[in-house]
Design an enzyme around this catalytic site. Structure first.
Site, PDB file in Angstrom:
ATOM      1  N   LYS A   1      -1.900 -10.823 -18.856  1.00 44.95           N
ATOM      2  CA  LYS A   1      -3.320 -11.043 -19.135  1.00 44.95           C
ATOM      3  C   LYS A   1      -4.255 -10.143 -18.315  1.00 44.95           C
ATOM      4  CE  LYS A   1      -2.677 -15.784 -20.685  1.00 44.95           C
ATOM      5  NZ  LYS A   1      -2.811 -17.203 -20.338  1.00 44.95           N
ATOM      6  N   TYR A   2      -3.695  -9.414 -17.368  1.00 46.24           N
ATOM      7  CA  TYR A   2      -4.542  -8.540 -16.538  1.00 46.24           C
ATOM      8  C   TYR A   2      -5.081  -7.343 -17.314  1.00 46.24           C
ATOM      9  CZ  TYR A   2      -3.606 -11.073 -12.197  1.00 46.24           C
ATOM     10  OH  TYR A   2      -3.556 -12.031 -11.204  1.00 46.24           O
TER      11      TYR A   2
ATOM     12  N   ASP B   1      -8.201  -6.042 -11.011  1.00 44.72           N
ATOM     13  CA  ASP B   1      -9.201  -7.094 -11.230  1.00 44.72           C
ATOM     14  C   ASP B   1     -10.400  -6.903 -10.292  1.00 44.72           C
ATOM     15  OD1 ASP B   1      -7.353  -7.738  -9.170  1.00 44.72           O
ATOM     16  OD2 ASP B   1      -8.095  -9.801  -9.141  1.00 44.72           O
TER      17      ASP B   1
ATOM     18  N   TYR C   1     -10.511 -10.706   7.349  1.00 46.27           N
ATOM     19  CA  TYR C   1      -9.990 -10.698   8.732  1.00 46.27           C
ATOM     20  C   TYR C   1     -10.625  -9.620   9.608  1.00 46.27           C
ATOM     21  CZ  TYR C   1      -6.598 -13.566   6.344  1.00 46.27           C
ATOM     22  OH  TYR C   1      -6.021 -14.548   5.581  1.00 46.27           O
TER      23      TYR C   1
ATOM     24  N   GLU D   1       1.754  -6.205   0.725  1.00 45.74           N
ATOM     25  CA  GLU D   1       0.690  -6.111   1.733  1.00 45.74           C
ATOM     26  C   GLU D   1       1.271  -6.300   3.152  1.00 45.74           C
ATOM     27  OE1 GLU D   1      -3.548  -7.468   0.919  1.00 45.74           O
ATOM     28  OE2 GLU D   1      -2.799  -9.085   2.185  1.00 45.74           O
TER      29      GLU D   1
HETATM   30  C1  UD2 Z   1      -3.790  -9.974  -3.256  1.00 46.46           C
HETATM   31  C2  UD2 Z   1      -4.126  -8.553  -2.965  1.00 46.46           C
HETATM   32  C3  UD2 Z   1      -3.173  -7.648  -3.749  1.00 46.46           C
HETATM   33  C4  UD2 Z   1      -1.723  -7.935  -3.424  1.00 46.46           C
HETATM   34  C5  UD2 Z   1      -1.432  -9.392  -3.630  1.00 46.46           C
HETATM   35  C6  UD2 Z   1      -0.046  -9.687  -3.089  1.00 46.46           C
HETATM   36  C7  UD2 Z   1      -6.525  -8.624  -2.547  1.00 46.46           C
HETATM   37  C8  UD2 Z   1      -7.883  -8.428  -3.129  1.00 46.46           C
HETATM   38  N1  UD2 Z   1      -5.498  -8.325  -3.365  1.00 46.46           N
HETATM   39  O1  UD2 Z   1      -4.226 -10.119  -4.590  1.00 46.46           O
HETATM   40  O2  UD2 Z   1      -3.435  -6.286  -3.509  1.00 46.46           O
HETATM   41  O3  UD2 Z   1      -1.459  -7.574  -2.093  1.00 46.46           O
HETATM   42  O4  UD2 Z   1      -2.404 -10.243  -2.980  1.00 46.46           O
HETATM   43  O5  UD2 Z   1       0.173 -11.001  -2.854  1.00 46.46           O
HETATM   44  O6  UD2 Z   1      -6.374  -8.992  -1.412  1.00 46.46           O
HETATM   45  N2  UD2 Z   1      -0.989  -7.865 -11.576  1.00 46.46           N
HETATM   46  C9  UD2 Z   1      -0.792  -7.770 -12.950  1.00 46.46           C
HETATM   47  N3  UD2 Z   1      -0.264  -8.850 -13.631  1.00 46.46           N
HETATM   48  C10 UD2 Z   1       0.093  -9.990 -13.006  1.00 46.46           C
HETATM   49  C11 UD2 Z   1      -0.117 -10.091 -11.612  1.00 46.46           C
HETATM   50  C12 UD2 Z   1      -0.660  -9.016 -10.932  1.00 46.46           C
HETATM   51  O7  UD2 Z   1      -1.092  -6.750 -13.569  1.00 46.46           O
HETATM   52  O8  UD2 Z   1       0.555 -10.913 -13.681  1.00 46.46           O
HETATM   53  C13 UD2 Z   1      -1.504  -6.699 -10.840  1.00 46.46           C
HETATM   54  C14 UD2 Z   1      -2.993  -6.468 -11.071  1.00 46.46           C
HETATM   55  O9  UD2 Z   1      -3.261  -5.101 -10.960  1.00 46.46           O
HETATM   56  C15 UD2 Z   1      -3.620  -7.223  -9.912  1.00 46.46           C
HETATM   57  C16 UD2 Z   1      -2.618  -6.941  -8.799  1.00 46.46           C
HETATM   58  O10 UD2 Z   1      -1.332  -6.899  -9.436  1.00 46.46           O
HETATM   59  O11 UD2 Z   1      -4.914  -6.736  -9.638  1.00 46.46           O
HETATM   60  C17 UD2 Z   1      -2.606  -7.975  -7.660  1.00 46.46           C
HETATM   61  O12 UD2 Z   1      -2.316  -9.257  -8.149  1.00 46.46           O
HETATM   62  P1  UD2 Z   1      -3.349 -10.467  -8.031  1.00 46.46           P
HETATM   63  O13 UD2 Z   1      -4.713  -9.931  -8.300  1.00 46.46           O
HETATM   64  O14 UD2 Z   1      -2.876 -11.589  -8.840  1.00 46.46           O
HETATM   65  O15 UD2 Z   1      -3.154 -10.842  -6.525  1.00 46.46           O
HETATM   66  P2  UD2 Z   1      -4.242 -11.372  -5.500  1.00 46.46           P
HETATM   67  O16 UD2 Z   1      -5.574 -11.556  -6.105  1.00 46.46           O
HETATM   68  O17 UD2 Z   1      -3.662 -12.534  -4.803  1.00 46.46           O
END
Ligand code: UD2
Length: 364
Positions: A132-133, A220, A243, A310
């Site tokens: 869905k991204y 996103d 942080y 990360e």
């Molecule tokens: C955090 C971090 C991210 C990564 C992640 C790991 C921030 C703003 N972002 O994001 O860089 O380190 O934690 O735990 O701190 N994606 C897809 N499909 C999916 C899931 C992820 O395309 O089903 C891609 C997409 O580009 C997304 C990225 O992976 O922007 C990071 O995933 P997230 O946005 O779900 O992770 P988030 O918000 O916890």
């Protein structure tokens, strides 16, 4: 007799000179032209002990050939005089290893653009839009066209399992998109960690020949203001907005010694986000590959680092210091209020319904 000897001498000298000139000519033709500018420090091999056993990377570009002369500026450029007295006083603009810590007010965009643009670097942006991204691609790219390294050659490498669901995107001059197929995922963790694997393979196969700098970014997010050449360096990392004022004890580093990402208590400079990081192609390749290989090692030992890639990124950057640290202006979040020291939000993570958008749901 003597005349004959001197004729022979002249002949031998001429042939010798001809061969020397011939060799110098071909050597110069074979040397690649200098491409990249430098606002950086020398190579940090000393700190590379952390990964030298694991990574057999290709050699980095010829850094020894880069010189301060690469910061040349054309005659007649008009800009405000830089001050030795006035500047930001509410924040620190330099790290304790003397790298710039970039905030609004610490650089002149006119000077930055002039210095970097004349090198005409090719910039790759690697983003993933799986499941869905894909809904975030349009907002990311179209806002990027307004604010991300405007005027530079940029290619967005979009890794997706569903290219068809991405609407048509309007791009500026010298701006391109390359779609790369990746499999769908059952777990979001597969995607965030898989980014390291796919990026490593694709740099090897394709991007190495097409880019000088590479950024890894989350999809996103939306650009709101200039994200320009001041972000470029050999290795640039962004302070995590959550942080940047916290004591190191509170950093969410991996604290389990079984993981390759382990950082012991009492260690640490900053906590960096994995949602925006960039640098010279070969330095980024080395780091992306490091994260990939370290997480594979963890998987073999049945452990997944607390914040996936990360955590590995933070481990690497502790022992291989970045050459520029970018303030949280370079990744803010719509979840958080903007404090007074963040004068400009350049790009911001969108609010999303984690449970709805991820394949296996869940909030962080
Ligand atoms: C955090 C971090 C991210 C990564 C992640 C790991 C921030 C703003 N972002 O994001 O860089 O380190 O934690 O735990 O701190 N994606 C897809 N499909 C999916 C899931 C992820 O395309 O089903 C891609 C997409 O580009 C997304 C990225 O992976 O922007 C990071 O995933 P997230 O946005 O779900 O992770 P988030 O918000 O916890």
């Amino acid at each position: 007799m003597l005349r004959n000897a001197s004729k022979t001498h002249v002949l031998i000298t001429s042939v010798f000179l001809f061969i020397v000139i011939f060799i110098i000519y071909f050597y110069m033709k074979a040397s690649p032209p200098l491409r990249l500018p430098v606002l950086d420090f020398g190579p940090n091999e000393d700190a590379d002990f952390i990964n030298e056993k694991i990574i057999k990377t290709q050699d980095c570009p010829k850094q020894s050939a880069w010189s301060i002369g690469d910061l040349t500026m054309k005659h007649g450029l008009e800009y405000a005089q830089p001050s030795t007295q006035k500047g930001r006083t509410d924040v620190n603009a330099v790290t304790n290893w003397n790298a710039p810590l970039v905030w609004e007010g610490t650089f002149d965009p006119v000077v930055m653009d002039e210095i970097y643009m004349k090198m005409n670097p090719r910039i790759a942006v690697v983003v993933f839009a799986v499941g869905k991204y894909t809904r975030f691609v349009k907002g990311f790219v179209e806002s990027g066209e307004k604010h991300f390294l405007v005027g530079f050659k940029v290619t967005y490498y979009i890794f997706t399992d569903d290219k068809e669901s991405v609407p048509k995107l309007d791009l500026g001059k010298n701006r391109n998109i390359s779609f790369l197929p990746v499999p769908s995922a059952k777990r979001w963790q597969e995607v965030v960690l898989g980014r390291m694997k796919w990026a490593t393979l694709t740099i090897d196969k394709q991007i190495r020949n097409e880019a000088d700098y590479l950024f890894m970014m989350d999809i996103d997010s939306v650009f709101h203001n200039r994200f320009g050449a001041e972000s470029l360096s050999r290795l640039s990392a962004v302070l995590h907005r959550g942080y940047y004022k916290a004591p190191r004890e509170e950093f969410p580093y991996e604290r389990r010694s079984q993981s390759k990402a382990y950082i012991p208590a009492g260690a640490g400079d900053y906590y960096y986000t994995a949602a925006v990081w960039g640098g010279y192609l070969e330095d980024m390749y080395k780091l992306v590959k490091y994260c990939y290989e370290q997480s594979e090692e963890d998987a073999k030992n049945n452990i997944e680092a607390v914040w996936q890639e990360e955590s590995h990124l933070n481990k690497y950057l502790l022992y291989n210091k970045p050459t520029k640290v970018l303030s949280p202006e370079y990744l803010w979040s719509d979840y958080d209020q903007v404090p007074s020291d963040i004068k400009v939000v350049r790009i911001s993570q969108l609010i999303k319904n984690y449970a709805e958008v991820r394949p296996n749901g869940g909030h962080r």
